[in-house]
Scaffold this motif. Sequence first.
Motif, mmCIF file in Angstrom:
data_model
loop_
_atom_site.group_PDB
_atom_site.id
_atom_site.type_symbol
_atom_site.label_atom_id
_atom_site.label_comp_id
_atom_site.label_asym_id
_atom_site.label_seq_id
_atom_site.Cartn_x
_atom_site.Cartn_y
_atom_site.Cartn_z
ATOM 1 N N ALA A 129 1.204 -6.753 -6.529
ATOM 2 C CA ALA A 129 2.327 -6.163 -5.806
ATOM 3 C C ALA A 129 2.297 -6.529 -4.327
ATOM 4 N N ASP A 132 5.270 -6.831 -1.613
ATOM 5 C CA ASP A 132 6.587 -6.911 -2.241
ATOM 6 C C ASP A 132 7.051 -5.496 -2.638
ATOM 7 N N ALA A 133 8.089 -5.001 -1.970
ATOM 8 C CA ALA A 133 8.550 -3.623 -2.183
ATOM 9 C C ALA A 133 8.953 -3.369 -3.639
ATOM 10 N N LYS A 134 9.603 -4.326 -4.274
ATOM 11 C CA LYS A 134 10.037 -4.145 -5.667
ATOM 12 C C LYS A 134 8.829 -4.031 -6.598
ATOM 13 N N ARG A 135 7.845 -4.883 -6.382
ATOM 14 C CA ARG A 135 6.641 -4.835 -7.213
ATOM 15 C C ARG A 135 5.858 -3.540 -6.963
ATOM 16 N N ARG A 136 5.795 -3.134 -5.707
ATOM 17 C CA ARG A 136 5.085 -1.889 -5.387
ATOM 18 C C ARG A 136 5.717 -0.713 -6.122
ATOM 19 N N LYS A 137 7.034 -0.705 -6.167
ATOM 20 C CA LYS A 137 7.749 0.356 -6.885
ATOM 21 C C LYS A 137 7.397 0.342 -8.367
ATOM 22 N N GLU A 138 7.219 -0.850 -8.891
ATOM 23 C CA GLU A 138 6.879 -1.011 -10.307
ATOM 24 C C GLU A 138 5.452 -0.537 -10.607
ATOM 25 N N TYR A 140 3.550 1.519 -8.550
ATOM 26 C CA TYR A 140 3.274 2.834 -7.971
ATOM 27 C C TYR A 140 3.028 3.932 -9.015
ATOM 28 N N ASP A 166 5.551 2.981 1.585
ATOM 29 C CA ASP A 166 6.057 2.957 0.208
ATOM 30 C C ASP A 166 5.427 4.069 -0.640
#
Length: 199
Positions: A129, A132-138, A140, A166
């Motif tokens: 992740a 990368d904000a999108k990956r972090r959301k995935e 998290y 995040d």
Amino acid sequence: VVSPSRTVSVAAFEALEKARPDLYKPISTLMLDSDAEKRSHALDDLLHLGGTAAPSLPILHAIFLAEIKRGPDSTTQGMTAIQKASLAAIRKLGPDDPETVKVLKTVAAPEHRFTAARREALSALAAWAEADAKRRKEVYPAIKSAMADNACLPLCIELLGEFGTDARDALPVLKKLKLSNDANLRKLSAEAVAKIEKP
């Protein structure tokens, strides 16, 4: 090559030997040999092939999951050498491969009770992740749910700190942990809170 049907497996091995002799030897060793040292060397051989070994990823995913199912090393309760080597191989050969991420999520899931493997999978997902904000959301939710496992808690606190803002919604839990009886958890939580709250 990975098939419950012996006929299909044999045909796949024969096709692999003709089409990719460079992959045939290490893959056949991984699939057919029981000697852990030989299997570790086979994984090394695949890693030395670099990107050209990427077609072996589905087999490596299956091997990693099968090895993880066997559970921890009976002496150390940690991961065995072959478990570590197969994890390293899938991370190096397919770091952004969707199936690699899926396999890591499977091992990091709350129902997974092999703590050492779960911690490694969480670390690998966090590394994937990165910023990368999108990956972090995935990733998290997996990190947050792993906080319920005391053996994973210190790592999860560190990872949440690395996620910075995040991980803002984890602040209430982290602030409670700052009052823990465990000095290490207090320290880690204070550091994580500072990183998350930084301007």
